[in-house]
Design a protein around this motif. Structure first.
Motif, short mmCIF file in Angstrom:
data_model
loop_
_atom_site.label_atom_id
_atom_site.label_comp_id
_atom_site.label_asym_id
_atom_site.label_seq_id
_atom_site.Cartn_x
_atom_site.Cartn_y
_atom_site.Cartn_z
N GLY A 36 17.05 1.66 13.49
CA GLY A 36 15.98 1.61 12.50
C GLY A 36 14.91 2.67 12.65
O GLY A 36 14.03 2.77 11.81
N ASP A 38 14.84 5.77 12.14
CA ASP A 38 14.77 6.74 11.05
C ASP A 38 14.34 6.11 9.72
O ASP A 38 14.16 6.81 8.73
N ARG A 39 14.19 4.80 9.68
CA ARG A 39 13.75 4.09 8.47
C ARG A 39 12.84 2.92 8.85
O ARG A 39 13.25 1.76 8.82
N PRO A 40 11.59 3.21 9.17
CA PRO A 40 10.69 2.17 9.69
C PRO A 40 10.41 1.00 8.74
O PRO A 40 10.24 -0.11 9.20
N GLY A 41 10.36 1.22 7.43
CA GLY A 41 10.15 0.11 6.50
C GLY A 41 8.87 -0.67 6.78
O GLY A 41 8.92 -1.83 7.14
N TRP A 42 7.75 -0.05 6.56
CA TRP A 42 6.45 -0.64 6.93
C TRP A 42 6.10 -1.88 6.12
O TRP A 42 6.37 -1.95 4.93
N PRO A 56 6.51 -1.70 11.64
CA PRO A 56 7.73 -1.12 11.10
C PRO A 56 8.86 -2.14 11.12
O PRO A 56 9.65 -2.22 12.06
N GLY A 58 11.58 -2.29 9.63
CA GLY A 58 12.92 -1.72 9.68
C GLY A 58 13.40 -1.46 11.09
O GLY A 58 14.59 -1.30 11.34
N ILE A 59 12.45 -1.39 12.03
CA ILE A 59 12.78 -1.22 13.45
C ILE A 59 12.78 -2.57 14.15
O ILE A 59 13.75 -2.94 14.82
N THR A 61 13.39 -5.88 13.86
CA THR A 61 14.07 -6.81 12.97
C THR A 61 14.35 -8.17 13.59
O THR A 61 14.69 -9.11 12.89
N SER A 77 13.86 -4.43 18.44
CA SER A 77 14.82 -3.75 17.58
C SER A 77 16.16 -4.47 17.68
O SER A 77 16.43 -5.18 18.65
#
Length: 178
Positions: A36, A38-42, A56, A58-59, A61, A77
Motif C-alpha cells: 500500500g 504507493d497508494r496511501p488512500g488518506w 493512510p 491504503g497502507i 489496512t 499494513s
C-alpha cells in the motif's frame, strides 16, 4: 524523516518500555516494499477522546487491536511491515513534554536521530533493529489532562518513501485541549 521530524512504541517499546515486538512480514509488498505504500488512500481518523489525525488507510489496512499504551488502536499494513498507533494517554502527573521524555525514555538519548520538544508537544525518532520509529504526543492546555499521540514504525530501507507520509500524519495530529 529522521532528519526532518521526530518517538514513543519497537521505538515505543525500546524507547519507553512498552511491549512492542517487530512482526515478520506475512506477504511483502511489490518489490519488497510495504503493502500500500504507493497508494496511501488518506482518510481522517477520529475518536471519542477528540483525537483527529490523517491516516493512510491504503497502507494501514489491518486493525491489530488496542494500542499498547493508553487508550486507542493499533493498525498495521497487510504485510505486517509497518505499524501505526493512535492513542490517548492521561497526563495525571502534569508532565511537561520535556519531563515526560526525560522520565519515560528507555533508550540512551544518543539513540535518537531526531528530538524536538516544545511546551506543547514532543516528537522523537530513531532506529531500532532495522526499523524506524517515530512518535509524537500533543499535550493538554492544562497541566493535567490527556495527551493525544501517534506512533509509526516502518522498515529503515523505506525511509525516503515514508518521509512525506509520516510528515502528514504528524502535522495533522490534533486533540481536544483538555
Amino acid at each position: 524523516m529522521r532528519t526532518m521530524l521526530g518517538i514513543v512504541a519497537a521505538g515505543l517499546g525500546a524507547a519507553f518500555g512498552a511491549a512492542a515486538q517487530a512482526q515478520a512480514p506475512a506477504d511483502p509488498g511489490a518489490g519488497g516494499r510495504t503493502a500500500g505504500l504507493d497508494r496511501p488512500g488518506w482518510t481522517v481518523f477520529t475518536d471519542g477522546a477528540g483525537t483527529r489525525v490523517d491516516v493512510p488507510a491504503g497502507i494501514f489496512t489491518e486493525q491489530v487491536g488496542p494500542a499498547r499504551r493508553g487508550a486507542g488502536v493499533e493498525l498495521q499494513s497487510a504485510d505486517g511491515r509497518a505499524r501505526l498507533m493512535v492513542y490517548v494517554e492521561p497526563n495525571d502527573e502534569a508532565f511537561t513534554p520535556e519531563r515526560f521524555v526525560r522520565t519515560n525514555l528507555k533508550v540512551p538519548a544518543g539513540a535518537l536521530d531526531y528530538r524536538r520538544i516544545t511546551d506543547r508537544f514532543f516528537a522523537v525518532s530513531g532506529v531500532n533493529e532495522g526499523e524506524i520509529f517515530y512518535s509524537r504526543c500533543n499535550f493538554p492546555a492544562r497541566a493535567s489532562g490527556r495527551m493525544h499521540c501517534i506512533y509509526v514504525a516502518y522498515p529503515q530501507a523505506e525511509e525516503k518513501a515514508w518521509d512525506d507520509i509520516v510528515t502528514r500524519i504528524s502535522l495533522s495530529l490534533r486533540g481536544s485541549r483538555n
